[in-house]
Design an enzyme around this catalytic site. Structure first.
Site, PDB file in Angstrom:
ATOM      1  N   ARG A 167      12.099 -47.040  28.612  1.00 17.85           N
ATOM      2  CA  ARG A 167      12.861 -47.686  28.018  1.00 17.85           C
ATOM      3  C   ARG A 167      14.343 -46.979  27.906  1.00 17.85           C
ATOM      4  O   ARG A 167      15.350 -47.975  27.937  1.00 17.85           O
ATOM      5  CB  ARG A 167      12.361 -47.789  26.428  1.00 17.85           C
ATOM      6  CG  ARG A 167      13.285 -48.761  25.844  1.00 17.85           C
ATOM      7  CD  ARG A 167      12.615 -48.912  24.285  1.00 17.85           C
ATOM      8  NE  ARG A 167      13.618 -49.995  23.532  1.00 17.85           N
ATOM      9  CZ  ARG A 167      13.930 -49.602  22.201  1.00 17.85           C
ATOM     10  NH1 ARG A 167      13.803 -48.302  21.909  1.00 17.85           N
ATOM     11  NH2 ARG A 167      14.651 -50.535  21.861  1.00 17.85           N
TER      12      ARG A 167
ATOM     13  N   VAL B  76      23.640 -51.365  30.372  1.00 20.31           N
ATOM     14  CA  VAL B  76      24.995 -51.501  29.974  1.00 20.31           C
ATOM     15  C   VAL B  76      25.731 -50.316  30.636  1.00 20.31           C
ATOM     16  O   VAL B  76      25.403 -49.293  30.657  1.00 20.31           O
ATOM     17  CB  VAL B  76      24.782 -50.754  28.354  1.00 20.31           C
ATOM     18  CG1 VAL B  76      26.156 -50.840  27.606  1.00 20.31           C
ATOM     19  CG2 VAL B  76      23.747 -51.703  27.703  1.00 20.31           C
TER      20      VAL B  76
ATOM     21  N   SER C 200      25.434 -43.306  29.931  1.00 25.87           N
ATOM     22  CA  SER C 200      26.278 -43.682  28.811  1.00 25.87           C
ATOM     23  C   SER C 200      25.653 -43.813  27.618  1.00 25.87           C
ATOM     24  O   SER C 200      25.909 -43.583  26.528  1.00 25.87           O
ATOM     25  CB  SER C 200      27.190 -44.919  29.013  1.00 25.87           C
ATOM     26  OG  SER C 200      26.201 -45.950  29.394  1.00 25.87           O
TER      27      SER C 200
ATOM     28  N   PRO D  75      20.002 -58.446  24.853  1.00 28.57           N
ATOM     29  CA  PRO D  75      19.559 -59.284  24.334  1.00 28.57           C
ATOM     30  C   PRO D  75      18.233 -58.996  23.181  1.00 28.57           C
ATOM     31  O   PRO D  75      17.714 -58.088  23.418  1.00 28.57           O
ATOM     32  CB  PRO D  75      19.182 -60.272  25.410  1.00 28.57           C
ATOM     33  CG  PRO D  75      18.911 -59.457  26.389  1.00 28.57           C
ATOM     34  CD  PRO D  75      19.570 -58.192  26.330  1.00 28.57           C
TER      35      PRO D  75
ATOM     36  N   HIS E  89       6.332 -53.375  29.657  1.00 29.23           N
ATOM     37  CA  HIS E  89       5.650 -53.693  28.348  1.00 29.23           C
ATOM     38  C   HIS E  89       4.050 -53.292  28.238  1.00 29.23           C
ATOM     39  O   HIS E  89       3.509 -53.413  27.210  1.00 29.23           O
ATOM     40  CB  HIS E  89       5.947 -55.016  27.831  1.00 29.23           C
ATOM     41  CG  HIS E  89       7.011 -55.258  27.438  1.00 29.23           C
ATOM     42  ND1 HIS E  89       7.837 -56.418  26.908  1.00 29.23           N
ATOM     43  CD2 HIS E  89       8.184 -54.343  27.355  1.00 29.23           C
ATOM     44  CE1 HIS E  89       8.802 -56.304  26.599  1.00 29.23           C
ATOM     45  NE2 HIS E  89       9.419 -55.180  26.721  1.00 29.23           N
ATOM     46  N   THR E  90       3.563 -52.955  29.358  1.00 28.46           N
ATOM     47  CA  THR E  90       2.224 -52.360  29.431  1.00 28.46           C
ATOM     48  C   THR E  90       2.110 -51.089  28.519  1.00 28.46           C
ATOM     49  O   THR E  90       0.908 -50.760  28.253  1.00 28.46           O
ATOM     50  CB  THR E  90       1.430 -52.163  30.921  1.00 28.46           C
ATOM     51  OG1 THR E  90       0.179 -52.139  30.668  1.00 28.46           O
ATOM     52  CG2 THR E  90       2.357 -51.087  31.600  1.00 28.46           C
TER      53      THR E  90
END
Length: 323
Positions: free
Chosen positions: A61, A69, A75, A162, A192-193
């Site tokens: 993640r 970004v 960053s 988002p 997302h597993t």
């Protein structure tokens, strides 16, 4: 920790596209500069994952939120200063974790090869190595040669990442702004597993979907009832698995639960609202197809907005710009 897929930038900026300097990344970039670099990263990350099975989701993640970004420039690692609030302090990033692992790896590399290995490459390698620990071999190749950015703004993270409530049209637009297509969207959502999500992210979906005290009808009713036993209407902090029963195993099971309408976020459910996307979901139910596709999509993501050559810098400390 939630692994939001919720990572995506809204503004099309040529400098942040996946083209440009990505062709300057190389396999084994550090072969002469710091020959032991990649092995050191793997060893340290694997040792950390052996003691904390939740780390792969966190480090993966972290990589996603970095790349979406300002590109993959580390960053997201910079701390806020007296004059500027950094990305990590933006609301979508406050649940990010794994920074201490990056710090540990960076400290070891600075001792072995001062000023040679970028924080941006460490983030990319750590994401790959943490997920690969389960398999005891690298799942995908990581080209290196990224350099570190000098700017980190919470306002940009807030704008570019988002919410979990993004619909399919919005997600496609945001991926396209990074030169990623519908297949990349569906494939990278498969991350997302592993990992968990906070109740605060899904409470409206459970208790007030349209403002009338209702539940999102696209969510499996039995699953929704279970989630309500875990998340009260006011609960913001409890976490639930994103892939029930398989949240510590990196595999294609996410697509199984997605077909059962058990995707935790609205952005997960959105993948079934489009014909092309739904067909891709069906194809990814084959584990071989998923792993092959994931290798390609995460490689493309890792090319977004990279700094190479003399752009940016090689930070001495991943949390602060060199002075």
């Amino acid at each position: 920790m939630k692994f939001s897929f919720l990572l995506l930038a809204c503004v099309v900026l040529l400098g942040l596209s996946s083209g440009g300097q990505a062709d300057e990344l190389k396999n084994h970039f550090y072969k002469k500069l710091c020959p032991q670099a990649e092995q050191m990263v793997q060893d340290l990350v694997w040792a950390s994952v052996a003691n904390n099975s939740a780390l792969p989701a966190k480090l993966l993640r972290l990589f996603f939120h970095d790349c979406f970004v300002r590109g993959c420039d580390a960053s997201v690692l910079l701390d806020s200063t007296a004059n500027s609030s950094a990305e990590k302090d933006a609301t979508p990033n406050r649940s990010l974790a794994g920074f201490e692992v990056i710090d540990q790896v960076k400290a070891a590399l600075e001792k072995a090869c001062p000023g040679r290995v970028s924080c941006a490459d460490i983030v990319a390698l750590a994401a790959r190595d943490s997920v690969s620990f389960q398999f005891q071999k690298p799942l995908w190749k990581v080209k290196t040669g990224r350099r570190d950015g000098n700017v980190s703004l919470a306002s940009e993270a807030l704008a570019d990442i988002p919410s979990a409530g993004a619909n399919f049209t919005k997600l496609v637009q945001q991926f396209a702004s990074k030169d990623l297509d519908v297949k990349d969207l569906v494939v990278l959502s498969g991350a997302h597993t592993i990992g968990v999500g906070h109740c605060g992210i899904i409470r409206n979906r459970l208790y007030n979907f349209t403002g009338k005290g209702d539940t999102d009808p696209s969510l499996n009713a039995t699953y929704a009832a279970f989630l309500k036993t875990q998340c009260s209407p006011t609960d913001r902090t409890t976490t639930v698995e994103m892939d029930p029963g398989s949240s510590l195993l990196f595999n294609d099971h996410y697509y199984v639960i997605l077909k059962q309408k058990e995707g935790l976020f609205q952005s997960d459910a959105a993948l079934l609202t489009d014909g092309k996307s739904s067909k891709i979901v069906d194809k990814l139910l084959d584990s071989g197809d998923f792993f092959d596709a994931f290798r390609k999509s995460i490689t493309r993501m890792g090319n977004i907005g990279v700094l190479t050559g003399t752009d940016g810098q090689i930070r001495n400390n991943c949390r602060a710009v060199n002075r």
